[in-house]
Enzyme design. Structure first.
Site, short mmCIF file in Angstrom:
data_model
loop_
_atom_site.label_atom_id
_atom_site.label_comp_id
_atom_site.label_asym_id
_atom_site.label_seq_id
_atom_site.Cartn_x
_atom_site.Cartn_y
_atom_site.Cartn_z
N GLU A 78 -75.84 24.06 32.54
CA GLU A 78 -77.22 24.40 32.97
C GLU A 78 -77.77 23.39 33.98
O GLU A 78 -78.88 22.87 33.82
CB GLU A 78 -78.15 24.50 31.75
CG GLU A 78 -77.80 25.67 30.85
CD GLU A 78 -78.85 25.96 29.78
OE1 GLU A 78 -79.74 25.13 29.55
OE2 GLU A 78 -78.76 27.05 29.17
N GLU A 134 -73.50 31.19 26.83
CA GLU A 134 -74.54 31.00 25.81
C GLU A 134 -75.35 32.28 25.77
O GLU A 134 -75.96 32.65 26.79
CB GLU A 134 -75.46 29.81 26.15
CG GLU A 134 -74.82 28.46 25.94
CD GLU A 134 -75.80 27.30 26.11
OE1 GLU A 134 -77.00 27.45 25.78
OE2 GLU A 134 -75.34 26.26 26.59
O1 AHR Z 1 -77.86 26.26 22.66
C1 AHR Z 1 -78.98 25.44 22.72
C2 AHR Z 1 -79.27 24.91 24.13
O2 AHR Z 1 -79.67 25.97 24.96
C3 AHR Z 1 -78.10 24.31 24.86
O3 AHR Z 1 -77.92 22.96 24.57
C4 AHR Z 1 -78.48 24.47 26.30
O4 AHR Z 1 -77.37 24.59 27.15
C5 AHR Z 1 -79.39 25.69 26.31
O5 AHR Z 1 -80.56 25.44 27.00
#
Ligand code: AHR
Length: 498
Positions: free
Chosen positions: A171, A291
């Protein structure tokens, strides 16, 4: 009446099994008292909780991303190797905690073997860069005979870990990220790092950071700029999405939100394909949806002292409605699997996870475990061509018209799996037609439904929301299968050639 025509001999695309991956971050109790708890009644000699391992194996997780997440962007991987007594405790700025480093790279590799999964490693391109990343790569993958591989050997691991997939940061578009960068800065760094990784081993699969969400002001310009720098060197672009019930106007509005994921995939692919055309490149870029899940940031956090070690963070308890949304997101991922090669539900244990544990106590399946488990075990092979007719839709304020019924069908050898999501609040007749001359019979039909959209599973009632078998589902001699879908239900119907 809704009808689904299935063309069992018409495959649309192959599904990479890594579509059903997961994610373990050094965050909250994902590692400590999640997958790792020496002293727990079920712990093995390495300290891995066997009760959790069994649930992870039940999910049949093909790959697990590690060690973050936001955590990785300030992680010094060297802190987590070697004799435990000599490993330093370090502050984790991302989550306001202390990382003890009692679990690190080698423990993760051992855990992956025990869980029958493969590692997907992320490197720190926040506070560190190409050099630390390539040293970790050598530590993991080089044969003995050079500095970092010999260091690994001295820690008891002569054989390389042979990690195939690598995420180049996490990210990096997010201002919250330690070492956040502009698209230009990150694109150059990703390209340089990918170049070094491919000099080491051209077969490595490399994933560059796309946007952390479709709501980011830089999406999808970020993807365009980043890929203009590193298109030739990377195999996939990472995108993330978290959805939540809060902010939706009604249950129907919430249940329609997987549409957002499909739009995000479409827009990210448009950026990928623009760069492909601009650079006159032959390769087609894949996506890594590494994610995704339901996550309400207000839920599951418990007060803890700043810099505490492994406090309870992000321990969201999932409802039946959340399970239907996860089912809807899985349908999107399978439908888009021609271009989504990897996906990781975030996360696996305790932290916004399908598995919850009590320290020193039980481990249990959250509601969202069930659609994920069914998709991962049975949604393999290829996506089949289908025609869905007679579907009504509901107008929703946030997501527009939303189909009351959605379905995706997969085939693996002589097994066909039909996934159905029924968002409607009344029972619905549903007829399946199996095209062609082959005869089919039902192996099993599992239904996940509940009269209470906000029902949850707990340590005391772990099977409150659980799939039930529907034994009466049968294929008629004319090749049709007539079902009645209960209101608000998720289905996994498995067939085999008779
Ligand atoms: O999964 C939780 C968080 O969400 C992770 O650390 C990050 O990559 C995202 O913002």
């Amino acid at each position: 009446m809704t009808t689904l025509r299935i063309f069992p001999d018409l495959a649309q695309n192959t599904i990479d099994p890594r579509l059903y991956g997961s994610f373990i971050e050094h965050l909250g109790r994902a590692v400590y008292s999640g997958i790792y708890e020496p002293g727990h009644a079920t712990a093995d000699s390495a300290g891995f909780r066997r009760d959790v391992l069994e649930l992870v194996r039940e999910l049949d997780v093909p790959t697990v991303r590690y060690p973050g997440g936001n955590f990785v962007s300030a992680y010094d991987w060297e802190d987590g190797i070697g004799p435990r007594a000599q490993r330093p405790a370090r502050l984790d700025y991302a989550w306001g905690t202390t990382e003890t480093n009692q679990f690190g790279t080698n423990e993760f590799m051992d855990w992956c073997k025990a869980a029958r999964t493969a590692p997907m490693m992320a490197v720190n391109l926040g506070t560190r860069g190409m050099d630390a990343a390539r040293q970790l790569l050598e530590y993991c993958n080089a044969p003995v005979g050079s500095k970092f591989a010999d260091l690994r050997k001295s820690h008891g691991y002569t054989e390389p870990h042979a990690v195939r997939s690598w995420c180049l940061g996490n990210e990096m578009d997010g201002p919250w990220q330690t070492g956040h960068k502009t698209a230009e800065e990150y694109g150059r760094l990703a390209n340089e790092t990918a170049n070094a990784f491919h000099q080491f081993d051209p077969a490595l699969e490399l994933i560059a950071c796309g946007s952390s969400g479709p709501g980011m002001p830089t999406f999808p310009d970020w993807e365009r700029t980043v890929l203009e720098h590193c298109y030739a060197q990377v195999d996939a672009l990472s995108i993330h999405l978290y959805v939540r019930e809060d902010g939706h106007k009604s249950l129907a509005d919430y249940l329609a939100c997987p549409a957002q994921m499909e739009n995000q995939i479409r827009d990210a692919l448009a950026a990928c394909d623009f760069v492909k055309a601009k650079l006159r490149h032959k390769k087609t870029m894949m996506l890594s949806f590494d994610e995704w899940n339901v996550w309400d940031m207000k839920l599951g956090n418990f007060p803890f002292e700043r810099w505490a070690s492994a406090p309870r963070q992000l321990e969201q308890v999932y409802t039946f409605a959340d399970a239907l949304v996860v089912g809807g997101m899985l349908l999107v991922l399978i439908r888009q699997s021609a271009r989504v090669r990897y996906a990781c539900m975030a996360q696996l244990v305790n932290v916004i996870a399908p598995i919850l544990t009590a320290p020193g106590g039980a481990a249990w399946r959250q509601t969202i475990f069930h659609p994920l488990q069914q998709a991962s075990r049975h949604g393999r092979g290829v996506v089949l061509a289908t025609q869905l007719g007679g579907v009504t839709s509901t107008d929703t304020p946030t997501h527009g018209p939303s189909p009351d019924i959605e379905s995706v069908v997969t085939r693996d050898g002589d097994k066909v799996t039909v996934f159905i999501l029924h968002r409607g609040t009344a029972s619905a007749p549903f007829t399946i037609h199996l095209d062609g001359s082959a005869r089919w019979r039902v192996i099993a039909h599992e239904v996940l439904t509940s009269a209470d959209a906000h029902a949850v599973n707990t340590a005391e009632a772990p099977a409150n929301v659980f799939p039930r078998a529907e034994p009466s589902s049968r294929v008629s001699p004319d090749g049709t299968l007539a079902l009645t879908l209960p209101p608000l239900s998720w289905h996994c119907l498995r067939l085999t050639a008779a």
